[in-house]
Design a protein around this motif. Structure first.
Motif, PDB file in Angstrom:
ATOM      1  N   ALA A 217       0.815  -1.213   0.000  1.00  8.58           N
ATOM      2  CA  ALA A 217       0.000   0.000   0.000  1.00  8.58           C
ATOM      3  C   ALA A 217       0.853   1.270   0.000  1.00  8.58           C
ATOM      4  CB  ALA A 217      -0.928  -0.009   1.216  1.00  8.58           C
ATOM      5  N   SER A 218       2.006   1.213   0.635  1.00 10.80           N
ATOM      6  CA  SER A 218       2.871   2.398   0.711  1.00 10.80           C
ATOM      7  C   SER A 218       3.467   2.793  -0.634  1.00 10.80           C
ATOM      8  CB  SER A 218       3.996   2.163   1.723  1.00 10.80           C
ATOM      9  OG  SER A 218       4.654   0.940   1.461  1.00 10.80           O
ATOM     10  N   LEU A 219       3.329   1.929  -1.633  1.00 13.14           N
ATOM     11  CA  LEU A 219       3.835   2.235  -2.976  1.00 13.14           C
ATOM     12  C   LEU A 219       2.768   2.867  -3.866  1.00 13.14           C
ATOM     13  CD1 LEU A 219       5.807  -1.089  -3.539  1.00 13.14           C
ATOM     14  CD2 LEU A 219       6.835   1.184  -3.394  1.00 13.14           C
ATOM     15  N   THR A 220       1.594   3.094  -3.343  1.00 11.03           N
ATOM     16  CA  THR A 220       0.458   3.524  -4.160  1.00 11.03           C
ATOM     17  C   THR A 220       0.777   4.719  -5.057  1.00 11.03           C
ATOM     18  OG1 THR A 220      -1.129   2.691  -2.526  1.00 11.03           O
ATOM     19  CG2 THR A 220      -1.935   4.288  -4.129  1.00 11.03           C
ATOM     20  N   GLU A 221       1.167   5.830  -4.461  1.00  9.18           N
ATOM     21  CA  GLU A 221       1.394   7.044  -5.254  1.00  9.18           C
ATOM     22  C   GLU A 221       2.547   6.870  -6.239  1.00  9.18           C
ATOM     23  OE1 GLU A 221      -0.801   8.006  -1.616  1.00  9.18           O
ATOM     24  OE2 GLU A 221       1.129   7.018  -1.932  1.00  9.18           O
ATOM     25  N   SER A 222       3.648   6.287  -5.777  1.00  5.37           N
ATOM     26  CA  SER A 222       4.818   6.124  -6.636  1.00  5.37           C
ATOM     27  C   SER A 222       4.558   5.172  -7.793  1.00  5.37           C
ATOM     28  CB  SER A 222       6.009   5.602  -5.814  1.00  5.37           C
ATOM     29  OG  SER A 222       6.347   6.507  -4.804  1.00  5.37           O
ATOM     30  N   PHE A 223       3.934   4.038  -7.496  1.00  2.46           N
ATOM     31  CA  PHE A 223       3.693   3.057  -8.563  1.00  2.46           C
ATOM     32  C   PHE A 223       2.615   3.532  -9.539  1.00  2.46           C
ATOM     33  CE2 PHE A 223       5.499  -1.428  -7.709  1.00  2.46           C
ATOM     34  CZ  PHE A 223       6.750  -0.884  -7.482  1.00  2.46           C
ATOM     35  N   ASN A 224       1.659   4.303  -9.076  1.00  2.00           N
ATOM     36  CA  ASN A 224       0.684   4.864 -10.010  1.00  2.00           C
ATOM     37  C   ASN A 224       1.380   5.771 -11.018  1.00  2.00           C
ATOM     38  OD1 ASN A 224      -1.823   3.716  -9.345  1.00  2.00           O
ATOM     39  ND2 ASN A 224      -2.141   5.122  -7.642  1.00  2.00           N
ATOM     40  N   LYS A 225       2.341   6.557 -10.544  1.00  2.00           N
ATOM     41  CA  LYS A 225       3.123   7.426 -11.445  1.00  2.00           C
ATOM     42  C   LYS A 225       3.989   6.579 -12.374  1.00  2.00           C
ATOM     43  CE  LYS A 225       5.164  11.253 -12.947  1.00  2.00           C
ATOM     44  NZ  LYS A 225       6.136  10.715 -13.896  1.00  2.00           N
ATOM     45  N   ILE A 226       4.669   5.590 -11.830  1.00  2.00           N
ATOM     46  CA  ILE A 226       5.510   4.712 -12.643  1.00  2.00           C
ATOM     47  C   ILE A 226       4.660   3.976 -13.673  1.00  2.00           C
ATOM     48  CG2 ILE A 226       6.859   2.563 -12.547  1.00  2.00           C
ATOM     49  CD1 ILE A 226       8.122   3.637  -9.964  1.00  2.00           C
ATOM     50  N   GLY A 227       3.483   3.536 -13.263  1.00  2.00           N
ATOM     51  CA  GLY A 227       2.593   2.840 -14.192  1.00  2.00           C
ATOM     52  C   GLY A 227       2.208   3.706 -15.380  1.00  2.00           C
ATOM     53  N   LYS A 228       1.896   4.973 -15.132  1.00  2.00           N
ATOM     54  CA  LYS A 228       1.544   5.890 -16.217  1.00  2.00           C
ATOM     55  C   LYS A 228       2.730   6.113 -17.159  1.00  2.00           C
ATOM     56  CE  LYS A 228      -2.238   8.483 -14.044  1.00  2.00           C
ATOM     57  NZ  LYS A 228      -2.516   7.506 -12.992  1.00  2.00           N
ATOM     58  N   ASP A 229       3.919   6.253 -16.578  1.00  2.00           N
ATOM     59  CA  ASP A 229       5.119   6.431 -17.403  1.00  2.00           C
ATOM     60  C   ASP A 229       5.374   5.191 -18.263  1.00  2.00           C
ATOM     61  OD1 ASP A 229       5.450   8.896 -16.208  1.00  2.00           O
ATOM     62  OD2 ASP A 229       6.999   8.214 -14.796  1.00  2.00           O
ATOM     63  N   PHE A 230       5.185   4.042 -17.670  1.00  2.00           N
ATOM     64  CA  PHE A 230       5.391   2.775 -18.375  1.00  2.00           C
ATOM     65  C   PHE A 230       4.402   2.645 -19.528  1.00  2.00           C
ATOM     66  CE2 PHE A 230       4.606  -1.800 -18.912  1.00  2.00           C
ATOM     67  CZ  PHE A 230       5.896  -2.286 -19.055  1.00  2.00           C
ATOM     68  N   GLU A 231       3.155   2.991 -19.295  1.00  2.00           N
ATOM     69  CA  GLU A 231       2.141   2.920 -20.344  1.00  2.00           C
ATOM     70  C   GLU A 231       2.439   3.896 -21.475  1.00  2.00           C
ATOM     71  OE1 GLU A 231      -1.700   1.584 -17.592  1.00  2.00           O
ATOM     72  OE2 GLU A 231      -1.443   3.672 -18.204  1.00  2.00           O
ATOM     73  N   ALA A 232       2.946   5.074 -21.123  1.00  2.00           N
ATOM     74  CA  ALA A 232       3.281   6.066 -22.142  1.00  2.00           C
ATOM     75  C   ALA A 232       4.391   5.557 -23.060  1.00  2.00           C
ATOM     76  CB  ALA A 232       3.700   7.377 -21.477  1.00  2.00           C
ATOM     77  N   ALA A 233       5.316   4.802 -22.480  1.00  2.00           N
ATOM     78  CA  ALA A 233       6.421   4.248 -23.270  1.00  2.00           C
ATOM     79  C   ALA A 233       6.008   2.990 -24.014  1.00  2.00           C
ATOM     80  CB  ALA A 233       7.609   3.946 -22.362  1.00  2.00           C
ATOM     81  N   ASN A 234       4.917   2.381 -23.585  1.00  2.00           N
ATOM     82  CA  ASN A 234       4.407   1.148 -24.207  1.00  2.00           C
ATOM     83  C   ASN A 234       2.907   1.312 -24.453  1.00  2.00           C
ATOM     84  OD1 ASN A 234       6.841  -0.910 -23.797  1.00  2.00           O
ATOM     85  ND2 ASN A 234       6.613   0.260 -21.907  1.00  2.00           N
TER      86      ASN A 234
ATOM     87  N   GLY B 209       0.727  -0.044 -26.094  1.00  2.00           N
ATOM     88  CA  GLY B 209      -0.113  -1.236 -26.158  1.00  2.00           C
ATOM     89  C   GLY B 209      -0.274  -1.930 -24.824  1.00  2.00           C
ATOM     90  N   ALA B 210       0.289  -1.345 -23.773  1.00  2.00           N
ATOM     91  CA  ALA B 210       0.254  -1.985 -22.451  1.00  2.00           C
ATOM     92  C   ALA B 210      -0.665  -1.240 -21.499  1.00  2.00           C
ATOM     93  CB  ALA B 210       1.654  -2.050 -21.860  1.00  2.00           C
ATOM     94  N   LYS B 211      -1.202  -1.969 -20.530  1.00  2.00           N
ATOM     95  CA  LYS B 211      -2.029  -1.402 -19.473  1.00  2.00           C
ATOM     96  C   LYS B 211      -1.588  -2.007 -18.147  1.00  2.00           C
ATOM     97  CE  LYS B 211      -5.545   0.570 -17.374  1.00  2.00           C
ATOM     98  NZ  LYS B 211      -5.559   2.050 -17.155  1.00  2.00           N
ATOM     99  N   VAL B 212      -1.264  -1.143 -17.183  1.00  2.00           N
ATOM    100  CA  VAL B 212      -0.829  -1.617 -15.870  1.00  2.00           C
ATOM    101  C   VAL B 212      -1.984  -1.490 -14.888  1.00  2.00           C
ATOM    102  CG1 VAL B 212       0.859  -1.405 -14.009  1.00  2.00           C
ATOM    103  CG2 VAL B 212       1.521  -0.828 -16.358  1.00  2.00           C
ATOM    104  N   THR B 213      -2.318  -2.590 -14.237  1.00  2.00           N
ATOM    105  CA  THR B 213      -3.346  -2.567 -13.192  1.00  2.00           C
ATOM    106  C   THR B 213      -2.692  -2.938 -11.870  1.00  2.00           C
ATOM    107  OG1 THR B 213      -3.975  -4.886 -13.534  1.00  2.00           O
ATOM    108  CG2 THR B 213      -5.142  -3.227 -14.829  1.00  2.00           C
ATOM    109  N   PHE B 214      -3.149  -2.298 -10.796  1.00  2.00           N
ATOM    110  CA  PHE B 214      -2.530  -2.501  -9.493  1.00  2.00           C
ATOM    111  C   PHE B 214      -3.522  -3.064  -8.477  1.00  2.00           C
ATOM    112  CE2 PHE B 214       0.049   0.972 -11.312  1.00  2.00           C
ATOM    113  CZ  PHE B 214       1.317   0.422 -11.166  1.00  2.00           C
TER     114      PHE B 214
END
Length: 269
Positions: free
Chosen positions: A53-70, A72-77
């Motif tokens: 749970a403590s990674l929520t804000e950071s991983f949401n940001k990382i997930g968006k960056d990852f999707e922008a670079a890919n 065709g990908a979708k990250v769900t948490f």
């Protein structure tokens, strides 16, 4: 004589032609090499990440960056307490990546044979005492949490933030009775934000998060230095999107991922 001269001329011409042919095979041994690898394939499909749970804000940001670079990908948490996530994974919940707030919960998963290779520690985190803005109870350290009228929230001991809190309290020789035990750090923090408690032991990153900064401030205390949590991450054995899982973990470990985590207040491993 003319025939001899002509023959000599032809020999010279052939020799020059041969040299010209050799000159086409340029010696590149001392020249910079040009990359010849083909462009890597972009990640596609859904990447499911189970994260503390403590990674929520950071991983949401990382997930968006990852999707922008890919594209065709979708990250769900799935964000929750690490112990609950480990149990879900071992019971067969479909997931690609597990990021835990403590090695003990990661070990639960790897001991069950549900990880690929070895987990990698990617950040560390440290506790603070979260109090309402202005610190109305004047909390300066752990001993202040035992004062009459001070209501405290802690994480349950099986949760990484709870185990770290117990370690810090034991080191300080402080015994207190919390009014509530929460199943993840966000639950403990919310009690402070809602005014239901006067203090809670949470991670520094949670007190610093934008979602909490307007209502909460963090009080540092020395015993937290002896209760720092390592955060390991791993690709899961039965990952539905193994390629996506590998790529997401690589992104977290990259300079781009590290920058997001550092900005959030996480420490380097």
């Amino acid at each position: 004589m003319r025939r001899a001269a002509l023959a000599g001329f032809m020999v010279v011409a052939v020799g020059l032609t041969g040299l010209a042919g050799c000159s086409d095979k340029t010696d590149t041994s001392n020249q910079p090499s040009t990359p010849t690898t083909s462009a890597s394939k972009a990640v596609t499909g859904t990447v499911t990440v189970f994260a503390a749970a403590s990674l929520t804000e950071s991983f949401n940001k990382i997930g968006k960056d990852f999707e922008a670079a890919n594209p065709g990908a979708k990250v769900t948490f799935n964000f929750a307490g690490s112990s609950a996530l480990a149990t879900q994974i071992n019971q067969g919940a479909p997931a690609d990546v597990f990021a835990s707030a403590a090695p003990a919960n990661m070990k639960t998963v790897t001991d069950a044979g549900n990880g690929v290779d070895t987990a990698t520690t990617f950040v560390k985190n440290q506790l603070v005492i979260a109090v309402p803005k202005g610190n109305p109870k004047g909390v300066k350290g752990l001993s202040d949490l035992t004062k009459p009228g001070v209501k405290v929230a802690l994480c349950a001991e099986q949760v990484p933030c709870g185990a770290a809190a117990k370690k810090a309290l034991d080191a300080a020789g402080v015994k207190l009775t919390p009014v509530t035990l929460e199943q993840d750090v966000k639950g403990a923090l919310s009690k402070v934000k809602l005014g239901e408690v006067d203090a809670a032991l949470v991670y520094r990153t949670d007190a610093k998060a934008a979602t909490a900064a307007a209502d909460v401030e963090g009080v540092e205390f020395p015993e937290s230095a002896g209760a720092i949590n390592d955060y390991p991450i791993i690709v899961l054995k039965n990952a539905p999107n193994a390629a996506g899982a590998q790529a997401f973990v690589a992104w977290v470990l990259s300079d781009k991922g590290k920058s997001v985590l550092s900005d959030a207040g996480f420490q380097a491993p």
